[in-house]
Design an enzyme around this catalytic site. Structure first.
Site, PDB file in Angstrom:
ATOM      1  N   HIS A  38       0.869  -1.172   0.000  1.00 20.96           N
ATOM      2  CA  HIS A  38       0.000   0.000   0.000  1.00 20.96           C
ATOM      3  C   HIS A  38       0.914   1.233   0.000  1.00 20.96           C
ATOM      4  O   HIS A  38       2.031   1.177   0.528  1.00 20.96           O
ATOM      5  CB  HIS A  38      -0.832  -0.045   1.290  1.00 20.96           C
ATOM      6  N   ASP A  69       3.032  -4.677   7.988  1.00 20.10           N
ATOM      7  CA  ASP A  69       1.823  -3.882   7.822  1.00 20.10           C
ATOM      8  C   ASP A  69       0.641  -4.843   7.937  1.00 20.10           C
ATOM      9  O   ASP A  69       0.327  -5.579   6.999  1.00 20.10           O
ATOM     10  CB  ASP A  69       1.866  -3.192   6.446  1.00 20.10           C
ATOM     11  N   LYS A 113     -10.326  -0.950  10.209  1.00 18.25           N
ATOM     12  CA  LYS A 113     -10.394  -2.133   9.334  1.00 18.25           C
ATOM     13  C   LYS A 113     -10.872  -3.350  10.121  1.00 18.25           C
ATOM     14  O   LYS A 113     -11.213  -4.364   9.552  1.00 18.25           O
ATOM     15  CB  LYS A 113      -9.018  -2.459   8.743  1.00 18.25           C
ATOM     16  N   CYS A 121      -4.745   2.588  -3.679  1.00 27.42           N
ATOM     17  CA  CYS A 121      -3.486   3.035  -3.049  1.00 27.42           C
ATOM     18  C   CYS A 121      -2.364   2.029  -3.268  1.00 27.42           C
ATOM     19  O   CYS A 121      -1.479   1.872  -2.419  1.00 27.42           O
ATOM     20  CB  CYS A 121      -3.653   3.306  -1.553  1.00 27.42           C
ATOM     21  N   GLN A 139      -4.629  -5.202   6.817  1.00 26.72           N
ATOM     22  CA  GLN A 139      -5.650  -6.098   6.256  1.00 26.72           C
ATOM     23  C   GLN A 139      -5.632  -7.471   6.925  1.00 26.72           C
ATOM     24  O   GLN A 139      -6.533  -8.281   6.686  1.00 26.72           O
ATOM     25  CB  GLN A 139      -5.441  -6.269   4.741  1.00 26.72           C
TER      26      GLN A 139
HETATM   27  C1  LIG Z   1      -2.467  -2.937   3.450  1.00 33.53           C
HETATM   28  C2  LIG Z   1      -2.761  -1.576   3.987  1.00 33.53           C
HETATM   29  N1  LIG Z   1      -1.813  -0.896   4.633  1.00 33.53           N
HETATM   30  C3  LIG Z   1      -2.018   0.316   5.130  1.00 33.53           C
HETATM   31  C4  LIG Z   1      -3.225   0.947   4.984  1.00 33.53           C
HETATM   32  C5  LIG Z   1      -3.412   2.311   5.537  1.00 33.53           C
HETATM   33  O1  LIG Z   1      -4.361   2.300   6.555  1.00 33.53           O
HETATM   34  P1  LIG Z   1      -4.913   3.661   7.168  1.00 33.53           P
HETATM   35  O2  LIG Z   1      -5.378   4.492   6.021  1.00 33.53           O
HETATM   36  O3  LIG Z   1      -6.013   3.214   8.061  1.00 33.53           O
HETATM   37  O4  LIG Z   1      -3.779   4.275   7.903  1.00 33.53           O
HETATM   38  C6  LIG Z   1      -4.251   0.303   4.299  1.00 33.53           C
HETATM   39  C7  LIG Z   1      -5.539   0.962   4.060  1.00 33.53           C
HETATM   40  O5  LIG Z   1      -6.259   0.649   3.138  1.00 33.53           O
HETATM   41  C8  LIG Z   1      -4.018  -0.994   3.794  1.00 33.53           C
HETATM   42  O6  LIG Z   1      -4.969  -1.662   3.141  1.00 33.53           O
END
Ligand SMILES: Cc1ncc(COP(=O)(O)O)c(C=O)c1O
Length: 424
Positions: A141, A218, A244, A382, A221
């Site tokens: 992401h 990370d 999430k 993203c 998900q």
């Molecule tokens: C794999 C992953 N990492 C990081 C993020 C970023 O999360 P946040 O926008 O809640 O900080 C997302 C959000 O869609 C994501 O899907």
């Protein structure tokens, strides 16, 4: 109204284990799912963007504002004590939920994005220098790319990228080849938000540790789909977002091993992260407060704690079994549409399905489905490098949670036939 999970608690035995998973009873816990949109029952298939919230989470937040609202850690009065206990209680729950060693390792942040930025800014600036390398993957992401790029620009370090194959799986041999004496950190996604790929995260951590390289995972998900045990994973950093995992927006968690956090400089300065301040010198607070400058999202943390209780009440085995069946059904049903191609066909996959349809732009797909009350995501999610890897400008993405049903999947498929008819 008692939720399913609450009524199970008072009833004693975990009824899901006894009676099996009853998706309709679960859905009753989510008020938003009862809604009609554009005159049609809402079919919400965008949980990877943000998940819906059960009544218990909504009530925990409103109850906090109705009966406990006060600033934390500061007041000597009753309400402040209540608020502090509720906030710190949530931290304790998170520690137990992910099996951290200590609450010192649980830092509240705004979300996965801020967690990664905190590590890049604090750990990164201290430990990464010109010529060093940071390893990420081609399925990250943007929030696990850009902070490292910014750090590289500032320090002269280099970003190295693990490639992925045509199924959207990491090529582990290439990963191993990328690790060398210059590698100072691996930052890797557990489950891809645009491909659904579940990475062999424990193996990835072990490989990095063999070369004495720390790993940031990370987990944005991963948390809604799978049990995370940071001790078992042995990752050095793990980030996730509350929203999430059925909690509120604006709050998330950075887990970091205490020994690492202890040596990291503060991320932001301000109230609560200090022990004492004079114009000559500031003494920083103990962990984890040193990394929590300013008034935090108190209600958000409490809501997150409640969301974790809710998920624990349902049980990850039940969640995984239901979602596996949904994914199987959706993959089969979507594969019957000749002009549709699924992007992301990893063997280990979460219930996230990205697809493209010949000759129809994903935005048109999303807009037409919306008229039928079906909410999917369209765009690059993203993950622009993933789009580039598969040579598509964008995809449509249906991302499922344990509250989704096979009927909803069938409505999606019916809706897509409608889209194809309209656009051809
Ligand atoms: C794999 C992953 N990492 C990081 C993020 C970023 O999360 P946040 O926008 O809640 O900080 C997302 C959000 O869609 C994501 O899907």
């Amino acid at each position: 109204m008692k939720t399913v999970v609450e009524s199970l608690r008072v009833a004693g035995p975990p009824a899901y284990a006894v009676n099996g998973f009853d998706v309709e009873r679960i859905r009753a816990d989510f008020p938003i799912l009862r809604q009609k949109v554009r005159g049609k029952p809402l079919v919400f298939l965008d949980s990877a963007a943000t998940s819906q919230k059960p009544q218990v989470v909504i009530e925990a937040i409103s109850n906090y504002y109705e009966t406990q609202n006060a600033n934390i850690h500061r007041g000597v009065y009753y309400l402040s004590e209540l608020a502090t206990n509720a906030y710190e209680g949530a931290r304790q729950k998170i520690k137990e939920f992910i099996n951290a060693n200590s609450i010192k390792e649980i830092v509240f942040v705004r979300g996965a994005t801020e967690g990664i930025n905190l590590v890049a800014s604090s750990y990164g600036r201290k430990n990464i220098k010109a010529g060093d390398e940071i390893v990420i993957s081609a399925m990250e992401h943007h929030s696990n790319i850009v902070p490292w790029q910014m750090l590289c620009e500032e320090t002269g370090a280099k970003l190295r990228v693990i490639p992925i194959n045509d199924d959207g799986e990491l090529i582990l041999e290439e990963y191993q080849k990328l690790l060398n004496k210059k590698t100072k950190l691996v930052a890797i996604v557990h489950i891809s938000n645009s491909l659904g790929t579940i990475n062999p995260i424990k193996r990835i951590v072990d490989i990095a540790h063999d070369s004495k390289v720390p790993v940031l995972v990370d987990g944005a998900q991963a948390m809604p789909h799978t049990k995370v045990d940071v001790k078992k994973l042995d990752c050095d950093f793990f980030v996730f977002s509350s929203h999430k995992i059925f909690g509120p927006t604006g709050v998330g968690v950075l887990y970091a091993k205490e020994a690492l956090l202890e040596k990291m400089p503060p991320y932001q300065g301000g109230g609560d992260m200090i022990k004492s301040v004079t114009f000559e010198k500031t003494l920083y607070n103990d962990l984890p407060y040193r990394f929590e400058a300013g008034t935090p999202n108190i209600a958000g943390a409490i809501g997150l704690g409640k969301a974790l209780d809710y998920v624990a009440g349902i049980g990850y085995e039940n969640i995984a079994a239901h979602e596996k069946e949904l994914l199987r059904h959706a993959t089969e049903a979507l594969s019957t549409i000749k002009s549709l191609r699924i992007i992301g066909t990893a063997k280990e996959k979460a219930a996230v399905i990205s697809f493209v349809i010949d000759g129809i732009h994903p935005h048109d797909v999303g807009t037409i489905l919306d008229r039928d009350g079906i909410a999917i995501r369209t765009g690059h999610h993203c993950t622009q490098p993933v789009m580039a890897r598969f040579k598509v400008p964008a995809t449509s993405r249906a991302s499922l949670a344990f509250y989704n049903t096979k009927t909803e999947v069938d409505l999606l498929v019916k809706g897509l036939h409608h889209v194809i008819k309209l656009m051809s």
